[in-house]
Design a protein around this motif. Structure first.
Motif, PDB file in Angstrom:
ATOM      1  N   PRO A  49     -14.991 -17.277   5.091  1.00 50.26           N
ATOM      2  CA  PRO A  49     -13.651 -17.844   4.880  1.00 50.26           C
ATOM      3  C   PRO A  49     -13.475 -18.585   3.554  1.00 50.26           C
ATOM      4  O   PRO A  49     -12.353 -18.722   3.083  1.00 50.26           O
ATOM      5  CB  PRO A  49     -13.487 -18.807   6.062  1.00 50.26           C
ATOM      6  N   LYS A  50     -14.590 -19.030   2.933  1.00 48.15           N
ATOM      7  CA  LYS A  50     -14.460 -19.708   1.637  1.00 48.15           C
ATOM      8  C   LYS A  50     -14.009 -18.749   0.540  1.00 48.15           C
ATOM      9  O   LYS A  50     -13.460 -19.176  -0.469  1.00 48.15           O
ATOM     10  CB  LYS A  50     -15.788 -20.346   1.235  1.00 48.15           C
ATOM     11  N   TYR A  51     -14.273 -17.462   0.753  1.00 50.57           N
ATOM     12  CA  TYR A  51     -13.850 -16.462  -0.236  1.00 50.57           C
ATOM     13  C   TYR A  51     -12.410 -16.084   0.048  1.00 50.57           C
ATOM     14  O   TYR A  51     -12.052 -15.752   1.162  1.00 50.57           O
ATOM     15  CB  TYR A  51     -14.729 -15.216  -0.155  1.00 50.57           C
ATOM     16  N   SER A  52     -11.588 -16.158  -0.958  1.00 49.48           N
ATOM     17  CA  SER A  52     -10.229 -15.636  -0.797  1.00 49.48           C
ATOM     18  C   SER A  52      -9.955 -14.709  -1.967  1.00 49.48           C
ATOM     19  O   SER A  52     -10.109 -15.098  -3.123  1.00 49.48           O
ATOM     20  CB  SER A  52      -9.195 -16.758  -0.730  1.00 49.48           C
ATOM     21  N   PRO A  53      -9.583 -13.471  -1.653  1.00 50.77           N
ATOM     22  CA  PRO A  53      -9.342 -12.508  -2.727  1.00 50.77           C
ATOM     23  C   PRO A  53      -8.212 -12.967  -3.630  1.00 50.77           C
ATOM     24  O   PRO A  53      -7.305 -13.681  -3.199  1.00 50.77           O
ATOM     25  CB  PRO A  53      -8.946 -11.229  -1.992  1.00 50.77           C
ATOM     26  N   ASP A  54      -8.316 -12.576  -4.873  1.00 48.68           N
ATOM     27  CA  ASP A  54      -7.253 -12.837  -5.833  1.00 48.68           C
ATOM     28  C   ASP A  54      -5.955 -12.288  -5.255  1.00 48.68           C
ATOM     29  O   ASP A  54      -5.883 -11.128  -4.859  1.00 48.68           O
ATOM     30  CB  ASP A  54      -7.596 -12.142  -7.151  1.00 48.68           C
ATOM     31  N   MET A  55      -4.942 -13.123  -5.163  1.00 52.18           N
ATOM     32  CA  MET A  55      -3.686 -12.705  -4.529  1.00 52.18           C
ATOM     33  C   MET A  55      -3.046 -11.520  -5.238  1.00 52.18           C
ATOM     34  O   MET A  55      -2.395 -10.699  -4.622  1.00 52.18           O
ATOM     35  CB  MET A  55      -2.700 -13.875  -4.440  1.00 52.18           C
ATOM     36  N   GLU A  56      -3.256 -11.415  -6.537  1.00 50.73           N
ATOM     37  CA  GLU A  56      -2.716 -10.266  -7.270  1.00 50.73           C
ATOM     38  C   GLU A  56      -3.349  -8.975  -6.755  1.00 50.73           C
ATOM     39  O   GLU A  56      -2.671  -7.968  -6.588  1.00 50.73           O
ATOM     40  CB  GLU A  56      -2.962 -10.429  -8.769  1.00 50.73           C
ATOM     41  N   SER A  57      -4.638  -9.027  -6.455  1.00 54.21           N
ATOM     42  CA  SER A  57      -5.305  -7.837  -5.930  1.00 54.21           C
ATOM     43  C   SER A  57      -4.790  -7.490  -4.540  1.00 54.21           C
ATOM     44  O   SER A  57      -4.626  -6.325  -4.202  1.00 54.21           O
ATOM     45  CB  SER A  57      -6.809  -8.045  -5.888  1.00 54.21           C
ATOM     46  N   VAL A  58      -4.541  -8.509  -3.734  1.00 62.55           N
ATOM     47  CA  VAL A  58      -3.983  -8.264  -2.395  1.00 62.55           C
ATOM     48  C   VAL A  58      -2.610  -7.623  -2.532  1.00 62.55           C
ATOM     49  O   VAL A  58      -2.272  -6.684  -1.819  1.00 62.55           O
ATOM     50  CB  VAL A  58      -3.922  -9.577  -1.586  1.00 62.55           C
ATOM     51  N   LYS A  59      -1.826  -8.127  -3.479  1.00 59.07           N
ATOM     52  CA  LYS A  59      -0.507  -7.537  -3.726  1.00 59.07           C
ATOM     53  C   LYS A  59      -0.650  -6.077  -4.165  1.00 59.07           C
ATOM     54  O   LYS A  59       0.120  -5.219  -3.736  1.00 59.07           O
ATOM     55  CB  LYS A  59       0.226  -8.340  -4.806  1.00 59.07           C
ATOM     56  N   GLN A  60      -1.636  -5.804  -5.008  1.00 58.91           N
ATOM     57  CA  GLN A  60      -1.849  -4.438  -5.472  1.00 58.91           C
ATOM     58  C   GLN A  60      -2.182  -3.525  -4.300  1.00 58.91           C
ATOM     59  O   GLN A  60      -1.722  -2.400  -4.223  1.00 58.91           O
ATOM     60  CB  GLN A  60      -2.980  -4.385  -6.511  1.00 58.91           C
ATOM     61  N   ARG A  61      -2.996  -4.013  -3.365  1.00 57.43           N
ATOM     62  CA  ARG A  61      -3.350  -3.203  -2.202  1.00 57.43           C
ATOM     63  C   ARG A  61      -2.121  -2.925  -1.359  1.00 57.43           C
ATOM     64  O   ARG A  61      -1.959  -1.841  -0.821  1.00 57.43           O
ATOM     65  CB  ARG A  61      -4.438  -3.895  -1.388  1.00 57.43           C
ATOM     66  N   ALA A  62      -1.230  -3.913  -1.238  1.00 54.58           N
ATOM     67  CA  ALA A  62       0.009  -3.695  -0.485  1.00 54.58           C
ATOM     68  C   ALA A  62       0.846  -2.628  -1.180  1.00 54.58           C
ATOM     69  O   ALA A  62       1.446  -1.766  -0.524  1.00 54.58           O
ATOM     70  CB  ALA A  62       0.793  -4.999  -0.360  1.00 54.58           C
TER      71      ALA A  62
END
Length: 110
Positions: A49-62
């Motif tokens: 849980p301490k790791y959180s993906p870069d939100m831009e990358s999450v957006k890219q996956r979406a």
């Protein structure tokens, strides 16, 4: 650098990968790479849980999930895939490997 590996895949999964590759107009190999990277990003985020993906990358996956059918230009798709690959590498090399190394140290008894 890419290496060649032979991987056995069930027929049903191979069909799904082929359809996904056709949908995005990318190769079978590229589709497998993208899926594996997304898997590792998700699993490392759930396990640590301490790791959180870069939100831009999450957006890219979406964006990738919405893609295909002419909604994404090829340049955007390849840019988005590149960001997903980078985030997966960062997760594996800098977070997962470090956490696993620390677990190994903690498990050693003197």
């Amino acid at each position: 650098m890419l290496n060649r590996y032979q991987v056995l895949i069930n027929n049903w999964l191979a069909e799904h990968i082929k359809k996904t590759a056709e949908r995005y107009d990318i190769s079978f190999s590229e589709t497998v790479r993208a899926a594996l990277c997304c898997y590792y990003i998700d699993m490392i985020a759930k396990d640590y849980p301490k790791y959180s993906p870069d939100m831009e990358s999450v957006k890219q996956r979406a964006t990738l999930k919405e893609g295909g059918y002419g909604k994404i230009r090829m340049e955007e798709l390849h840019k988005d895939l590149s960001k997903v690959y980078f985030e997966a590498r960062k997760a594996i090399e800098f977070f997962w490997a470090e956490q696993e190394h620390n677990k190994g140290k903690a498990g050693i008894k003197k």
